[in-house]
Design a protein around this motif. Structure first.
Motif, PDB file in Angstrom:
ATOM      1  N   VAL A 591     -45.296  49.571 115.621  1.00 25.06           N
ATOM      2  CA  VAL A 591     -44.789  49.538 114.251  1.00 25.06           C
ATOM      3  C   VAL A 591     -44.878  48.123 113.710  1.00 25.06           C
ATOM      4  N   VAL A 592     -44.511  47.166 114.571  1.00 25.77           N
ATOM      5  CA  VAL A 592     -44.597  45.762 114.160  1.00 25.77           C
ATOM      6  C   VAL A 592     -46.041  45.400 113.834  1.00 25.77           C
ATOM      7  N   GLY A 593     -46.970  45.999 114.580  1.00 28.33           N
ATOM      8  CA  GLY A 593     -48.386  45.749 114.306  1.00 28.33           C
ATOM      9  C   GLY A 593     -48.772  46.239 112.916  1.00 28.33           C
ATOM     10  N   ILE A 594     -48.240  47.420 112.535  1.00 26.10           N
ATOM     11  CA  ILE A 594     -48.514  47.955 111.189  1.00 26.10           C
ATOM     12  C   ILE A 594     -47.932  47.012 110.142  1.00 26.10           C
ATOM     13  N   ILE A 595     -46.726  46.521 110.438  1.00 27.23           N
ATOM     14  CA  ILE A 595     -46.063  45.617 109.490  1.00 27.23           C
ATOM     15  C   ILE A 595     -46.889  44.351 109.293  1.00 27.23           C
ATOM     16  N   LYS A 596     -47.384  43.794 110.404  1.00 31.01           N
ATOM     17  CA  LYS A 596     -48.188  42.567 110.313  1.00 31.01           C
ATOM     18  C   LYS A 596     -49.459  42.812 109.508  1.00 31.01           C
ATOM     19  N   SER A 597     -50.038  44.009 109.679  1.00 29.56           N
ATOM     20  CA  SER A 597     -51.247  44.351 108.927  1.00 29.56           C
ATOM     21  C   SER A 597     -50.944  44.443 107.435  1.00 29.56           C
ATOM     22  N   LEU A 598     -49.805  45.037 107.113  1.00 25.12           N
ATOM     23  CA  LEU A 598     -49.413  45.176 105.709  1.00 25.12           C
ATOM     24  C   LEU A 598     -49.119  43.815 105.085  1.00 25.12           C
ATOM     25  N   GLU A 599     -48.543  42.908 105.889  1.00 20.58           N
ATOM     26  CA  GLU A 599     -48.184  41.588 105.359  1.00 20.58           C
ATOM     27  C   GLU A 599     -49.406  40.752 104.980  1.00 20.58           C
ATOM     28  N   ASN A 600     -50.575  41.183 105.440  1.00 20.68           N
ATOM     29  CA  ASN A 600     -51.790  40.488 105.019  1.00 20.68           C
ATOM     30  C   ASN A 600     -52.103  40.757 103.546  1.00 20.68           C
ATOM     31  N   ILE A 601     -51.515  41.857 103.027  1.00 20.42           N
ATOM     32  CA  ILE A 601     -51.733  42.227 101.616  1.00 20.42           C
ATOM     33  C   ILE A 601     -50.699  41.542 100.733  1.00 20.42           C
ATOM     34  N   CYS A 602     -49.415  41.707 101.095  1.00 21.02           N
ATOM     35  CA  CYS A 602     -48.305  41.084 100.351  1.00 21.02           C
ATOM     36  C   CYS A 602     -47.043  41.176 101.206  1.00 21.02           C
ATOM     37  N   PRO A 603     -45.934  40.527 100.820  1.00 19.21           N
ATOM     38  CA  PRO A 603     -44.718  40.561 101.635  1.00 19.21           C
ATOM     39  C   PRO A 603     -44.265  41.986 101.935  1.00 19.21           C
ATOM     40  N   ILE A 604     -43.774  42.200 103.168  1.00 22.50           N
ATOM     41  CA  ILE A 604     -43.382  43.539 103.601  1.00 22.50           C
ATOM     42  C   ILE A 604     -42.239  44.105 102.748  1.00 22.50           C
ATOM     43  N   GLY A 605     -41.453  43.209 102.144  1.00 25.29           N
ATOM     44  CA  GLY A 605     -40.338  43.668 101.310  1.00 25.29           C
ATOM     45  C   GLY A 605     -40.801  44.506 100.129  1.00 25.29           C
ATOM     46  N   ILE A 606     -41.973  44.185  99.579  1.00 28.42           N
ATOM     47  CA  ILE A 606     -42.499  44.959  98.446  1.00 28.42           C
ATOM     48  C   ILE A 606     -42.913  46.351  98.917  1.00 28.42           C
ATOM     49  N   PHE A 607     -43.544  46.439 100.112  1.00 29.43           N
ATOM     50  CA  PHE A 607     -43.899  47.750 100.668  1.00 29.43           C
ATOM     51  C   PHE A 607     -42.640  48.605 100.864  1.00 29.43           C
ATOM     52  N   THR A 608     -41.592  47.958 101.399  1.00 31.54           N
ATOM     53  CA  THR A 608     -40.333  48.673 101.645  1.00 31.54           C
ATOM     54  C   THR A 608     -39.735  49.167 100.336  1.00 31.54           C
ATOM     55  N   ALA A 609     -39.751  48.294  99.319  1.00 34.33           N
ATOM     56  CA  ALA A 609     -39.177  48.658  98.020  1.00 34.33           C
ATOM     57  C   ALA A 609     -39.919  49.837  97.406  1.00 34.33           C
ATOM     58  N   VAL A 610     -41.240  49.837  97.502  1.00 31.81           N
ATOM     59  CA  VAL A 610     -42.044  50.930  96.948  1.00 31.81           C
ATOM     60  C   VAL A 610     -41.726  52.240  97.665  1.00 31.81           C
ATOM     61  N   LEU A 611     -41.669  52.185  99.012  1.00 34.23           N
ATOM     62  CA  LEU A 611     -41.355  53.398  99.784  1.00 34.23           C
ATOM     63  C   LEU A 611     -39.960  53.922  99.445  1.00 34.23           C
ATOM     64  N   GLU A 612     -39.007  53.005  99.255  1.00 35.84           N
ATOM     65  CA  GLU A 612     -37.645  53.427  98.903  1.00 35.84           C
ATOM     66  C   GLU A 612     -37.618  54.124  97.547  1.00 35.84           C
ATOM     67  N   GLU A 613     -38.323  53.571  96.569  1.00 33.09           N
ATOM     68  CA  GLU A 613     -38.348  54.196  95.241  1.00 33.09           C
ATOM     69  C   GLU A 613     -39.062  55.541  95.287  1.00 33.09           C
ATOM     70  N   LEU A 614     -40.092  55.655  96.087  1.00 27.89           N
ATOM     71  CA  LEU A 614     -40.790  56.932  96.230  1.00 27.89           C
ATOM     72  C   LEU A 614     -39.900  57.975  96.900  1.00 27.89           C
ATOM     73  N   GLU A 615     -39.077  57.526  97.852  1.00 24.75           N
ATOM     74  CA  GLU A 615     -38.153  58.450  98.516  1.00 24.75           C
ATOM     75  C   GLU A 615     -37.095  58.959  97.531  1.00 24.75           C
ATOM     76  N   VAL A 616     -36.553  58.045  96.705  1.00 27.23           N
ATOM     77  CA  VAL A 616     -35.565  58.440  95.690  1.00 27.23           C
ATOM     78  C   VAL A 616     -36.201  59.412  94.696  1.00 27.23           C
ATOM     79  N   ALA A 617     -37.423  59.117  94.260  1.00 25.42           N
ATOM     80  CA  ALA A 617     -38.122  59.989  93.306  1.00 25.42           C
ATOM     81  C   ALA A 617     -38.366  61.369  93.914  1.00 25.42           C
ATOM     82  N   ASP A 618     -38.720  61.396  95.202  1.00 27.90           N
ATOM     83  CA  ASP A 618     -38.971  62.669  95.878  1.00 27.90           C
ATOM     84  C   ASP A 618     -37.693  63.500  95.977  1.00 27.90           C
TER      85      ASP A 618
END
Length: 693
Positions: A591-618
């Protein structure tokens, strides 16, 4: 043998027969009355001493048919006096369609009613062929007709039929004088008219007696005053409210019985304030006033008195009855399933909390059962007989939330209901209000909530006077309110008002030993004999359950309805469960490996925020477009751009965490994404939560 022959000519056969019957009842055998219509041959109009045209509208046509030397009298028609009381009973301001088979006849009826003085209704003349839009018909309260109810539009169900019009006394007198009949006939006919008016007066008197009886039966003290404050009417309860032994008679001035100048000024003033509370004989009395009017001109005031204590008692009874209308808690502690230490600890603590009347804040992820705990608290509290009202801030549109919570007064905004509407806080009076997803409330709404909770009173939208409410507040959220306070997204003062006692409901992944008990509970409640294999149970145990108990409940419904066999194996489980458990089985380093891969795009906090908003919308069944997500992120202090968001969604889609659709379809988080979001939150505490950016 008849001495005279009279022809009655009418366009409507029923009118002609009605006039004939009326003339025969007056003149008996002295006259031969014949009815004709405009279609009859001209020779039929010969040989009459008098021809009567049923209305001025057909006089010229009658003249063409009649002999040159014929005497023609135009009938002056009137409404049947004995039927007028029906119009007296129509409520003031009502909109009435006045119907006849001919428009001139409908207009004549309107003129007659107005001439009599029945001006409290808005009249609209109508006959077949008159063009009215559907919206105009929808605004009509009733139809009034003089024997032409067959022509009333089908949309109108309330019909007042005054019967066929009659020949006016002036026309009868004209007939008597022309034919040279004895003048005593005029006296006899006048007496008949007087009898009809006496009969009508008796009916009006009966109506007045009924009205007096109704007003006397009221628990309120009621009186009507003219513009000078003189009594026009009063019921038998008014003396008790005024605390006087003096007899109150019509014509007495109100100042004779009330020595409080403020009360007199309130009653006599003409302003927007239609109610106020005054102390009379050491008791608080609510005084209400309404204005009497005639042709939009104020002619007096109707004043009612009621003890405040009686109003409060009635209000309590009404609010108790609301429990039977849906505002009721259905779940109790017996509905909380599980034997794990974590769930037993929380449940035992909540039982103690229920016995208090303190505010409670329930924390927990979506699907853990926060509302179930809230309902159990209510059912085991001293407020158990009061209403339980739940409101979900995530599901309420921002534009409606204030009017739903606090209610509104009549005319507060376009589309407001007549009489206004009570808000959810008022409905929860003497009970419990459950504020679910409180973390989704806007800052402006939080300020109003704080005032209601502190002052124990609510001000309706468009209202002037606050309404006292006595409610216990239970709030719940799946968000980290302390972190939201740090970033000015949640009011600190409201947090401490709500957080008198905190209950944290554990997620299902932290009490996986309860999964078997929950499955057995739902299978029994659904009366199903199906069993899971050991391999299937192992798969469920390994799964991370981002949707918690709600997700497990959905799984049980799925296998009950979809799986035909009574034995449920791994292959029968939904693909979300099997794929999700595969992710869960990965080592944390994966999982940490996935996180490190995502952080190459932008801070992991933005990914988390997007997933949280998508969960609320769902959870809220909202289609999450890119514009929707960007607006939500910026409102929560996540600094990003549309370009960055596009990259984030593309990356999450490539990892299989979301399904990106068209603009119309929006983007949805899938089960794999929910599992990954859950892992993001648990690895190293909340280190990757977006609000820690």
């Amino acid at each position: 043998m008849a001495k005279y022959r009279i022809a009655v000519v009418a366009a409507d056969e029923r009118i002609g027969k009605g006039f004939k019957n009326q003339l025969e009842s007056i003149f008996h055998d002295e006259m031969e009355i014949v009815t004709l219509n405009l279609e009859d041959d001209q020779e039929l109009f010969l040989g009459f001493d008098l021809i009567m045209a049923a209305s001025s509208a057909i006089r010229d046509e009658v003249k063409k048919k009649a002999p040159l030397n014929a005497k023609i009298i135009t009938v002056i028609r009137n409404i049947n006096t004995l039927e007028l009381y029906k119009v007296f009973n129509i409520e003031a301001g009502a909109k009435a369609l006045v119907v006849s088979n001919y428009f001139y006849a409908a207009k004549e009826t309107v003129d007659l009613l107005k001439e009599i003085g029945l001006n409290h209704i808005e009249y609209i003349p109508y006959s077949p062929g008159t063009k009215l839009h559907d919206w105009e018909l929808d605004s009509i309260d009733l139809a009034i007709t003089a024997g032409a109810s067959d022509y009333v539009p089908k949309k109108i169900s309330r019909i007042i039929d005054l019967g066929l019009k009659v020949i006016d006394i002036s026309t009868i007198v004209e007939v008597i004088l022309y034919l040279g009949l004895p003048l005593e006939r005029i006296n006899l006919f006048s007496l008949r008219y007087m009898k009809e008016f006496i009969s009508l007066n008796r009916k009006i008197s009966d109506l007045k007696s009924t009205l007096v009886a109704v007003l006397d039966a009221s628990s309120d003290g009621i009186m009507a005053l003219d513009l000078d404050g003189n009594v026009i009417f009063k019921n038998n309860r008014i003396k008790a409210y005024l605390g006087t032994d003096k007899e109150i008679s019509e014509g007495d001035n109100i100042a004779k019985f009330i020595d409080n100048v403020n009360i007199i000024n309130f009653i006599k003033s003409f302003d927007d304030k239609d109610s106020d509370v005054f102390n009379i004989n050491r008791r608080d009395v609510m005084i209400n006033k309404n204005y009497l009017s005639d042709n939009q001109k104020v002619t007096g005031t109707v004043v009612s008195f009621n003890y405040v204590s009686e109003i409060q008692n009635k209000e309590k009874e009404i609010r108790k009855k609301l429990v039977n209308k849906g505002n009721v808690a259905k779940y109790d502690f017996s509905d909380i399933i599980g034997c794990s230490k974590s769930i037993r600890t929380v449940t035992e603590m909540t039982r103690k909390v229920a016995k208090t009347d303190l505010s409670v804040l329930i924390l927990g992820e979506n699907g853990t059962g926060k509302e179930l705990y809230a309902q159990a608290i209510h059912r085991n509290s001293s407020r158990r007989d009061g209403p339980f009202v739940a409101v979900n801030f995530a599901a309420l549109p921002e534009g409606l939330v204030e009017s739903e919570l606090f209610g509104y007064e009549e005319g507060a905004f376009t589309g407001a209901k007549k009489g206004g509407k009570r808000g959810l806080f008022e409905l929860a009076h003497l009970g419990t209000i459950f504020l679910d997803e409180i973390g989704d409330a806007s800052l402006s709404l939080q300020a109003r909530l704080l005032r209601v909770i502190q002052e124990k009173e609510v001000l309706r939208v468009g209202g002037m006077s606050p309404i006292p409410v006595d409610v216990r507040v239970i709030a719940a959220t799946n968000r980290n309110l302390k972190e939201m306070i740090r970033f000015n997204q949640f009011r600190q003062d409201l947090y401490y008002r709500l957080n008198t006692i905190t209950i944290k409901v554990p997620p299902l992944r932290d009490r996986k030993e309860d999964i078997k008990y929950i499955i057995n509970y739902y299978m029994r409640s659904l009366k199903v004999e199906k069993k899971f294999t050991k391999e299937a149970i192992d798969k469920l145990i390994k799964y991370d359950w981002p949707g918690n108990v709600r997700e497990l409940e959905n799984l049980i419904h799925y296998v009950v309805e979809i799986v035909d066999d009574n034995i449920i194996d791994v292959g029968d489980l939904p693909i979300d469960i099997t794929e999700g458990s595969d992710i869960t089985e990965e080592h944390d380093e994966g999982v940490v490996g996935i996180i490190k891969s995502l952080e190459n795009i932008c801070p992991i906090g933005i990914f988390t925020a997007v997933l949280e908003e998508l969960e609320v919308a769902d959870d809220s069944y909202v289609r999450a477009s890119r514009a929707y997500l960007l607006d939500k992120l910026l409102s929560k202090g996540v600094n990003t751009t549309d370009s960055t968001l596009r990259k984030v969604l593309k990356e999450l889609d490539s990892w299989g965490f979301i399904n990106v659709g068209s603009t119309r379809q929006g983007t949805r988080i899938n089960q794999r994404g929910k599992t990954f979001l859950s892992q993001l939150k648990t690895i190293n505490g909340d280190i990757y939560n977006f609000i820690s950016l």
